[in-house]
Design an enzyme around this catalytic site. Sequence first.
Site, PDB file in Angstrom:
ATOM      1  N   CYS A   1      -3.348   4.272   6.430  1.00 39.76           N
ATOM      2  CA  CYS A   1      -4.674   3.551   6.884  1.00 39.76           C
ATOM      3  C   CYS A   1      -4.717   3.343   8.217  1.00 39.76           C
ATOM      4  O   CYS A   1      -5.638   2.792   8.889  1.00 39.76           O
ATOM      5  CB  CYS A   1      -4.559   2.030   6.267  1.00 39.76           C
TER       6      CYS A   1
ATOM      7  N   ASN B   1       0.632  -1.236   0.117  1.00 42.45           N
ATOM      8  CA  ASN B   1       0.043  -0.215   0.009  1.00 42.45           C
ATOM      9  C   ASN B   1       0.789   1.279  -0.028  1.00 42.45           C
ATOM     10  O   ASN B   1       0.463   2.331  -0.245  1.00 42.45           O
ATOM     11  CB  ASN B   1      -0.912   0.018   1.269  1.00 42.45           C
TER      12      ASN B   1
HETATM   13  N1  PLP Z   1      -4.862  -4.412   3.346  1.00 44.61           N
HETATM   14  C1  PLP Z   1      -4.280  -3.274   2.853  1.00 44.61           C
HETATM   15  C2  PLP Z   1      -2.955  -3.648   2.036  1.00 44.61           C
HETATM   16  C3  PLP Z   1      -4.497  -1.963   2.891  1.00 44.61           C
HETATM   17  O1  PLP Z   1      -3.810  -1.164   2.006  1.00 44.61           O
HETATM   18  C4  PLP Z   1      -5.842  -1.753   3.608  1.00 44.61           C
HETATM   19  C5  PLP Z   1      -6.299  -0.384   3.771  1.00 44.61           C
HETATM   20  O2  PLP Z   1      -6.889   0.143   4.687  1.00 44.61           O
HETATM   21  C6  PLP Z   1      -6.469  -2.877   4.325  1.00 44.61           C
HETATM   22  C7  PLP Z   1      -5.627  -4.012   4.217  1.00 44.61           C
HETATM   23  C8  PLP Z   1      -7.641  -2.452   5.043  1.00 44.61           C
HETATM   24  O3  PLP Z   1      -8.826  -2.680   4.302  1.00 44.61           O
HETATM   25  P1  PLP Z   1     -10.128  -2.034   4.591  1.00 44.61           P
HETATM   26  O4  PLP Z   1     -10.022  -0.379   4.904  1.00 44.61           O
HETATM   27  O5  PLP Z   1     -11.206  -2.467   3.691  1.00 44.61           O
HETATM   28  O6  PLP Z   1     -10.508  -2.698   5.900  1.00 44.61           O
END
Ligand code: PLP
Length: 384
Positions: free
Chosen positions: A318, A147
Amino acid sequence: MQLTRPGPGAAGRVYLDHNATSPLLPEARAAILEALAAPGNPSSVHADGRAARRRLEHAREQIATTLGVGPEQLVFTSGGTEADNLALLQVDGPVLVSAIEHPAVLEVRPDAVRIPVNADGIVDLAALDALLEERRPALVAVMLANNETGVIQPVAEVARLAHAHGALVHVDAVQALGKLAFRFDQLGADMLAISAHKLGGPVGIGALVLGADLELRPLLRGGGQERGLRPGTGNVAAAAGFAAALACWDEGERQRLAALREQLERELLARVPEARILAAGAPRLPNTSCIALPGVAATTQLIRLDLEGISVSAGSACSAGRIGRSHVLAAMGVEPAVAASAIRVSLGWSSCEADIERFVVAWTELARQLTRAPALVSAMMRPT
Ligand code: PLP
């Protein structure tokens, strides 16, 4: 399909933080509104319930087809975080995770041993092989694309090695979905986490995709929905929005983003020689650029850009606005001073050339002012 809707974002802002969350695609919005207008719980047996169920199953089929799996292999969740949790909590035995995983993986099994990555942010397969031999894990988790850097991981090779040692394989494809063409079977994974809001679908829906013969242990209790694997009333509107958003992505869109990202990096490097594109030589998602400006804190850049009407993020956004040291860049061995100056620019369906131009102008000006400042200060402090 031509996806882009060129033009400035809300109130003339430039939104370049699609890896945090992408604006809702008009197609997704339309599908959501249509589903919301219809009554019915997809578990009800009456006609309205059956219509809701058909809508839910249609969305499931569309997403499953894109991934090359059967609809029964897709379990809807509340998002990527829940899908990652569900996967990681399937086993009681030892777990290996790559050092660059999202906290949705890392924090679920804090006991997990971390697989190192090289300077390009790519998982070290020799180290994985040695760890498999030494630890005999029950599960290995390696994401498909990171990410923060966009670096794509050799997950098929990871799966081959892990399976040879009898371990299950989980792949977090939350950032890769849409931006990379892949089918579930090409990855060799047993489980795959996906999420709608990174590609223009709604926040609050994702899925765990399962290998055909995998038995899942549910985390939640209290209903038979999702074949008992994920109880809770089905989120029909969100599922419809997810499927509609995913259907918008194709090779043309991926190439359009790659060309925009190429333009962004080329122009930045030409104008600001101190700029560094991290993991530039590695295979990356077409939409992500991690840019360092040594000597200028990422937060300073973020605030300056925000004042110019441009949204980007420092490392990963995130984790509830927390800007700490990036564990991803640390794992790559990026010097702390460089890592502290790294911002993430991530493009998406609404990005256009005008966005890139505005970013390049604003960032170049910021770099011109802030990288000269220390020299100016030390010149002023020099004894006369
Ligand atoms: N995994 C990755 C690589 C992410 O970038 C994110 C981003 O938040 C997530 C998991 C979590 O996803 P969500 O926001 O749909 O819970």
